[in-house]
Design a protein around this motif. Sequence first.
Motif: not given
Length: 512
Positions: A40, A45, A59, A110-111
């Motif tokens: 985090s 995400a 994750s 997305n990361n």
Amino acid sequence: MQHITGISRHQMRFSSLEDAISTDNQVRFIDAFVGHIDLSKLGFAVKTLKTEGRPSFNSQVFLKIYLYGYLNGFRSGRDLEKECSRNIEMQWLLENIRPNYHSITDFRKNNPLALKNTFKLFVSFLKDSDLIGGETIAIDGTKSRAHNSKKANFNQKKIDKHLEYIESKTQEYLTALDENDVKESATKIQHIQQKIERLKGNKLRYELLEEKLKASGEPQISTTDSDARALLVQGQVVEISFNIQAAVDSKHNLVVATHTINRNDRSALSAIALEAKENLAIETYTALVDKGYHNGKQIEICQQANITTIVAQPEQGKSNENGTTAAYLVSQFQYDKTTDSYTCPKGEVLKTTGSWHKKSKDRDSYNFKKYRTPKCKGCSVKHLCTSRAGGREIDRSQYGDAVEANNKRYHANAQLYRKRQEINEHIFGTIKRQWGYNHTNLTGLEKVNGEHSLIMLVYNIKRSINILGVPDLITKLKKWNSPYKAKVLLWLKTNYLRLKLAFVSYKTKLAA
């Protein structure tokens, strides 16, 4: 002849996944590393636990999948999904969790920023583990083919060529209709009319592309990946690609900084040099760089940041006024800072009026002064110096002092500069030739940056394992306090007295 025989497939065995993985297997380090960091805080995400519905995947699972996948040549979500089911190392690493390919690919997509932060965090670990010297760093770049074909890349010249072709073909079909309106059958006429309509549609598409190109202010535009650009790869070879920048430390040839751009190397030096300095948290270092990066403005920015550059000096075999080959190179003219003048090999002094002129090159503008001498006209060796009627003319940019200092270091440190190729060239060879990572499957500069950061992270992991071995690397990892933990400890130390007073006050209230 007797052959070695195997065991029966129906024979029952009692064993665990733990028994199948040796203590020096790379998956043990991947598991330890991912378990040691806080995802985090790196910007991933992170899925939160829900009271209703199907539980989500942690994750950490996806980061483990990608680290293992890129270490072993698996990039696509479908290939990684298969490995989760059939690969015993992956089963051990994920504790037999098997996500679908869609969830796997979404994580990488997305990361991108978090993947870059993970690379930086691992560089910090390598430095704290004394695997990075931080004294001499070699900087270079390589091209990675984009997910965009040459046919889907346009500049104004290419658009004009297409429009010209459409115009000529349309005129040809219209002439054919006028001449053969009576002679030809209705079917053939209809076929020609369909071709004309198709050309009208193509013309509209190219006109829209032209408008979009002008609005962007860029010299070219790509339709599949809007961030991809046509870049010179080698010689006259051009590919639609991205430019991976990498700074490599000389101690163990580990990558200390990386990012991806969509332009050439000329204006890329300061960004990667400053990133290396920031990642290593050092005051100064020596940067070894090839001549493709030789740019006065970039060299001066590095100088102001206390980075010592040794950038190779490009060949100056042509005079700067008309491109004619000259026997007397610019480097043979001695500059005197006190008098602001140049002395030529024959002893004549070239002076300036002091006026500044402006020049633009590769979307980078700078100011310069001109230096001349009237004695050029009567010089006996003028034909060896220049073919310009007015005599030799030398330009000196506003960054002349920084460039001159760099060029002197380059000539004085020839032995050190030769190490540049030894430090960083093989890294690109390993990544592109051996591993096959010579292209990206993602679109958009930000996502491509994330993938290339992941590739460099994996390279560092593999190399550090080869240097220390898995058990020793895990031991160092367990002893290591990440920058995030250090920040927490510093905050606690700074606020210790205030926290203690608050605790005493709280205990007093409870007693009352």
